[in-house]
Design an enzyme around this catalytic site. Structure first.
Site, PDB file in Angstrom:
ATOM      1  N   GLU A  41      17.268  34.060  64.198  1.00 38.51           N
ATOM      2  CA  GLU A  41      18.374  34.070  65.157  1.00 38.51           C
ATOM      3  C   GLU A  41      19.032  32.692  65.221  1.00 38.51           C
ATOM      4  O   GLU A  41      18.384  31.660  65.061  1.00 38.51           O
ATOM      5  CB  GLU A  41      17.864  34.472  66.540  1.00 38.51           C
ATOM      6  CG  GLU A  41      17.410  35.929  66.616  1.00 38.51           C
ATOM      7  CD  GLU A  41      16.895  36.310  67.995  1.00 38.51           C
ATOM      8  OE1 GLU A  41      17.056  35.511  68.940  1.00 38.51           O
ATOM      9  OE2 GLU A  41      16.303  37.402  68.118  1.00 38.51           O
ATOM     10  N   LYS A 197      47.049  44.870  34.312  1.00 35.82           N
ATOM     11  CA  LYS A 197      45.624  45.172  34.122  1.00 35.82           C
ATOM     12  C   LYS A 197      45.254  46.400  34.938  1.00 35.82           C
ATOM     13  O   LYS A 197      45.982  46.821  35.837  1.00 35.82           O
ATOM     14  CB  LYS A 197      44.760  43.991  34.561  1.00 35.82           C
ATOM     15  CG  LYS A 197      44.736  43.792  36.066  1.00 35.82           C
ATOM     16  CD  LYS A 197      43.714  42.773  36.528  1.00 35.82           C
ATOM     17  CE  LYS A 197      43.659  42.795  38.058  1.00 35.82           C
ATOM     18  NZ  LYS A 197      42.828  41.757  38.626  1.00 35.82           N
ATOM     19  N   ARG A 199      41.662  48.083  36.958  1.00 37.32           N
ATOM     20  CA  ARG A 199      40.318  47.746  37.416  1.00 37.32           C
ATOM     21  C   ARG A 199      39.527  49.051  37.574  1.00 37.32           C
ATOM     22  O   ARG A 199      39.630  49.726  38.598  1.00 37.32           O
ATOM     23  CB  ARG A 199      40.406  46.979  38.739  1.00 37.32           C
ATOM     24  CG  ARG A 199      39.098  46.385  39.216  1.00 37.32           C
ATOM     25  CD  ARG A 199      39.267  45.680  40.552  1.00 37.32           C
ATOM     26  NE  ARG A 199      40.048  44.465  40.475  1.00 37.32           N
ATOM     27  CZ  ARG A 199      39.571  43.286  40.091  1.00 37.32           C
ATOM     28  NH1 ARG A 199      38.292  43.197  39.725  1.00 37.32           N
ATOM     29  NH2 ARG A 199      40.327  42.227  40.072  1.00 37.32           N
ATOM     30  N   ASP A 223      46.026  32.658  41.419  1.00 37.61           N
ATOM     31  CA  ASP A 223      45.463  33.774  42.185  1.00 37.61           C
ATOM     32  C   ASP A 223      45.052  33.250  43.552  1.00 37.61           C
ATOM     33  O   ASP A 223      45.012  32.028  43.769  1.00 37.61           O
ATOM     34  CB  ASP A 223      44.258  34.367  41.445  1.00 37.61           C
ATOM     35  CG  ASP A 223      44.099  35.867  41.695  1.00 37.61           C
ATOM     36  OD1 ASP A 223      44.707  36.381  42.656  1.00 37.61           O
ATOM     37  OD2 ASP A 223      43.368  36.523  40.930  1.00 37.61           O
ATOM     38  N   ASP A 227      36.446  35.295  42.160  1.00 40.83           N
ATOM     39  CA  ASP A 227      35.101  35.689  42.579  1.00 40.83           C
ATOM     40  C   ASP A 227      34.138  35.569  41.404  1.00 40.83           C
ATOM     41  O   ASP A 227      33.534  34.524  41.182  1.00 40.83           O
ATOM     42  CB  ASP A 227      35.135  37.099  43.162  1.00 40.83           C
ATOM     43  CG  ASP A 227      33.815  37.499  43.820  1.00 40.83           C
ATOM     44  OD1 ASP A 227      32.808  36.785  43.645  1.00 40.83           O
ATOM     45  OD2 ASP A 227      33.788  38.538  44.507  1.00 40.83           O
ATOM     46  N   THR A 228      34.008  36.600  40.593  1.00 41.32           N
ATOM     47  CA  THR A 228      33.088  36.538  39.455  1.00 41.32           C
ATOM     48  C   THR A 228      33.768  35.938  38.218  1.00 41.32           C
ATOM     49  O   THR A 228      33.116  35.747  37.191  1.00 41.32           O
ATOM     50  CB  THR A 228      32.557  37.938  39.100  1.00 41.32           C
ATOM     51  OG1 THR A 228      33.661  38.779  38.742  1.00 41.32           O
ATOM     52  CG2 THR A 228      31.807  38.548  40.275  1.00 41.32           C
ATOM     53  N   GLY A 230      35.786  37.211  36.176  1.00 45.23           N
ATOM     54  CA  GLY A 230      36.016  38.145  35.073  1.00 45.23           C
ATOM     55  C   GLY A 230      37.501  38.297  34.769  1.00 45.23           C
ATOM     56  O   GLY A 230      37.928  38.200  33.612  1.00 45.23           O
TER      57      GLY A 230
END
Length: 316
Positions: A41, A197, A199, A223, A227-228, A230
């Site tokens: 907590e 593209k 997805r 952008d 994130d990843t 890719g």
């Protein structure tokens, strides 16, 4: 600069950014105790009086996002109960923003839920940068100032002597980012290109086609979130394959999860330019990543809110 009733406190997510903001404003960063009980907590204690003060809490909803989110809620509640006049939350990166609509039955709209909970906890104003979907502003029933990272990223390229902007094209990695790319292109006085593209599933992207002339040019992909990595690395390779001379990439929020660092390091991207809306440790950060500060932008927003001046001049 003396602001007697202005208090800035940092959560655990980005203390260096909070310190940078406080320094630019010429105020001391507020003293706050943030600890965890053995049970996990979260405990918060403001170690100075904030009665009748305008409190600004700096906390990105970044990894570990759920912990940072709950910590911010507890900070808001403690400030409200300590009789703060206003509780303004500085959320450079608004997590859950990519869950802003239902794309399938029985899904949540988590971005709306986060807005509701922050408001219910007692936040009186939100200052954030580059929401993944601008419509998220409508999820709040309190004032929200939505700042832009494009000017900071654009200025970096404008100030470089080794990039010929007359031979540069700004690239949107998808159709949804065209407005952002257009804003940067207008600042750099460059044309734009778009990567078409699809997805097939989350965190998986396939480059389809490139709309625009990139042959022999320096491409700058922009952008809001990486994130990843890719999408961005696939896009960079596609641009090189189609004749781009070199590829730079930039974004406001470097989430960089999973295989992102390895992908960026091994990609065709010459340099990735990001802001410090999310902390990147020096051990994590590959040499090709350049991080710019949003401290001045946020400091200007804070002082304008505190002095009850217009914030709109910062939106562009």
């Amino acid at each position: 600069m003396h602001h007697q009733q202005l208090r800035i406190f940092s959560g655990s997510s980005n203390p260096k950014l909070a310190a940078d903001i406080a320094e630019r404003l010429g105020v001391e960063l507020g003293q706050i105790k943030l600890t965890r009980f053995m049970s996990g907590e979260i405990y918060v204690h403001y170690e100075e009086s904030i009665r009748n003060c305008d409190v600004f809490l700096v906390q990105s909803l970044s990894h570990p996002i759920n912990e940072m989110f709950v910590e911010l809620l507890v900070m808001i509640d403690a400030a409200k109960r300590a009789s703060a006049r206003t509780v303004n939350i500085i959320v450079p990166y608004y997590g859950y923003a990519r869950q802003e609509r239902k794309s399938a039955p029985r899904e949540p709209i988590s971005a709306k839920m986060v807005a509701d909970v922050l408001t219910t906890a007692g936040a009186t104003r939100v200052i954030t940068i580059d929401l993944h979907a601008a419509a998220i502003q409508g999820f709040f029933n309190i004032p929200i100032d939505h700042l832009m990272g494009v000017p900071i990223l654009s200025d970096y390229f404008l100030e470089r002597d080794d990039i010929d902007l007359t031979e540069t094209v700004v690239v949107s990695p998808d159709h949804g980012g065209v407005t952002r790319a257009r804003k940067m292109a207008d600042r750099l006085k460059s044309p734009i290109a778009i990567i078409d593209k699809r997805r097939p599933k989350p965190n998986v992207a396939e480059v389809m086609n490139i709309v625009g002339d990139i042959n022999g040019k320096t491409a700058i992909i922009i952008d809001d979130i990486i994130d990843t990595a890719g999408t961005i690395t696939l896009a960079a390779q596609a641009l090189i394959d189609k004749g781009a001379k070199e590829v730079y990439a930039c974004c406001t929020h470097p989430v960089l999860s999973g295989p992102a660092y390895e992908r960026i390091e091994n990609s065709a991207i010459k340099e990735l330019v990001v802001t410090n809306s999310i902390v990147l440790t020096e051990e994590q950060k590959p040499a090709k990543i350049k991080q710019l500060s949003v401290g001045e932008l946020l400091a200007q927003a804070i002082i304008r809110v505190y002095e009850q001046e217009s914030v709109s001049v910062l939106f562009d």
